[in-house]
Design an enzyme around this catalytic site. Structure first.
Site, short mmCIF file in Angstrom:
data_model
loop_
_atom_site.label_atom_id
_atom_site.label_comp_id
_atom_site.label_asym_id
_atom_site.label_seq_id
_atom_site.Cartn_x
_atom_site.Cartn_y
_atom_site.Cartn_z
CD GLN A 163 39.17 38.24 49.80
OE1 GLN A 163 37.87 38.63 50.19
NE2 GLN A 163 39.46 37.81 48.86
CG ASP A 189 40.61 35.56 50.91
OD1 ASP A 189 41.31 34.66 51.85
OD2 ASP A 189 41.09 35.13 49.97
N GLY A 202 15.50 25.18 58.94
CA GLY A 202 13.48 24.15 59.42
C GLY A 202 12.90 24.94 58.48
#
Ligand code: COA
Length: 409
Positions: A17, A167, A243
């Site tokens: 992959q 991957d 945040g």
């Protein structure tokens, strides 16, 4: 219309992959990607097959728009042909286990000699050091790049994420390196070595967790749901990590993906209190500011959930967005594959394949206005041997028959 990478040629020795995800992007950008496979083919052609004797979805979804040739790199004739090929390509990409290409007889120095303009891109599990010669797969990279230790619930084991950050995540980093090397070659005329380690790519995606590791030295991470902190960043379940606090809250009718992820920005609190039928909390000193809410985020999300649990996630999505509140319903893979807007955006696309018929794949996530990607099918094993060995390298039909008979192609 000319494609962005038209004229760029990639000799693609990648498999599985990580590498194929990178070269597929290059192909969608217009490069001529020729996948060089062992005569048995990329192992994923046969892995997780859903239809007998037909290239798997694993393969077909990662090798679109490429051509395929076979070559036995462990035969003398195969090595000879490889030298001829390397001279004709701009990029050589591979993600074999450490040292495999060297063992084939082609260390970087030799490749540079053969073609000084060659860009040679390699994906490995790790960088230099104690792990250099270790093989790696997706979750190994997630384990060693900071993802698994920070994913999951505090009282549960480390978890792998479904996103293939080790991957395909590494593949996208490799694309950036290859394109930069191509651009530099415009000025220097020289190729260069591009290496990306999966551990490094995952770590790059876990950057904020190293931010939090250093913040820990100055006290608790108050935006985390955890109550106690040691000297390592804990798993923080569905906390947003940013945040602004966020959480996945339940919706009707209560199925496994009937959730919506909601982020409460300071400006979002007043409209949320209206929506959930608790308008008095908008100005209540115990609830009105992000600072006072920080110590009771679990209660805040519970209040929102008391409302959302009676509505389905699409309704909640619409209502929250009427007030510009950032949120996202948890979409199942079935919902994604059936989503009309994703199809219209050509990120979920249908492709025809000569052996399996029509199948669905994920299209090009990077949109170039002057180089639109057109997703085409993956090649059959060795489908382009004639085009490359016959038409390009000038081998005769009988040469090719001999090579085939002797297991070279
Ligand atoms: N002709 C002849 N032999 C070939 C060949 C060809 N065209 N292409 C590959 N091979 C051989 C190689 O020479 C090597 O043989 P050797 O070990 O005797 O030298 C072998 O096939 C391939 O080895 P390897 O890549 O190590 O395969 P593997 O199946 O044992 O391991 C991985 C698979 C993914 C673990 C390993 O390739 C790896 O760690 N890759 C780097 C990290 C990576 O990309 N992992 C993510 C994959 S999604």
């Amino acid at each position: 219309m000319r494609k962005a990478l038209e004229g760029v040629r990639v000799l693609d020795m990648t498999h599985v992959q990580s590498g194929p995800s990178a070269t597929q992007i290059l192909a969608w950008m217009g490069a001529d990607v020729v996948k060089l496979e062992a005569i048995t083919g990329d192992i994923t052609r046969k892995q997780l097959r859903d239809v007998p004797d037909v290239d798997s979805l694993y393969f077909t979804m990662l090798n679109s728009n490429k051509r395929s040739i076979t070559l036995n790199m462990k035969s003398d004739k195969g090595k000879e042909l490889f030298v001829d090929l390397v001279k004709k390509f701009d990029i050589l990409a591979e993600n074999f286990g450490p040292g495999a290409v060297d063992r084939m007889g082609f260390p970087w120095e030799k490749l540079q000699e053969i073609n000084p303009k060659l860009i040679y891109a390699s994906i490995k599990g790790f960088g230099d050091g104690p792990y250099k010669f270790y093989k790696a797969y997706e979750v190994v990279a997630q384990a060693m790049g900071g993802s698994m230790s920070t994913t999951g619930f505090e009282d549960g084991p480390p978890l792998a994420t479904g996103a293939q950050i080790g991957d395909s995540g590494t593949g996208m980093h490799a694309v950036a390196g290859i394109l930069a090397a191509l651009y530099q070659r415009e000025h220097t005329g020289q190729g260069q070595r591009v290496t990306v380690a999966m551990q490094h790519a995952v770590l790059n995606l876990c950057r904020v967790k190293l931010r939090d590791q250093q913040r820990l030295a100055h006290g608790a991470l108050n935006e985390y749901p955890n109550k106690e902190f040691g000297d390592e960043v804990p798993r923080s379940a569905n906390a947003s990590g940013g945040g602004q606090p966020g959480w996945a809250i339940k919706c009707a009718p209560g199925g496994p993906n009937d959730y919506i992820y909601v982020i409460v920005q300071p400006v979002g609190w007043a409209p949320i209190t209206q929506l959930i039928g608790r308008p008095e909390l908008a100005n209540d000193p115990d609830w009105a500011t992000p600072e006072v809410r920080l110590s009771k985020l679990d209660k805040m999300f519970q209040l929102i959930e008391d409302w959302s649990a009676d509505h389905d996630k699409w309704e909640v999505l619409a209502k929250l967005n009427e007030h510009n509140i950032p949120c996202g319903p948890i979409l199942s893979t079935k919902e994604i594959i059936e989503d009309e807007s994703l199809a219209e955006n050509e990120i979920v696309v249908k492709v025809d394949h000569p052996e399996r018929g029509e199948f669905t794949t994920v299209g090009m996530p990077i949109k170039l206005s002057d180089s639109p990607a057109e997703v085409k099918r993956s090649p059959l094993l060795g489908e382009h041997n004639q085009e490359i060995y016959g038409n390009e390298l000038g081998l005769s039909e009988s040469d090719m028959a001999d090579l085939k008979a002797s297991g070279v192609i």
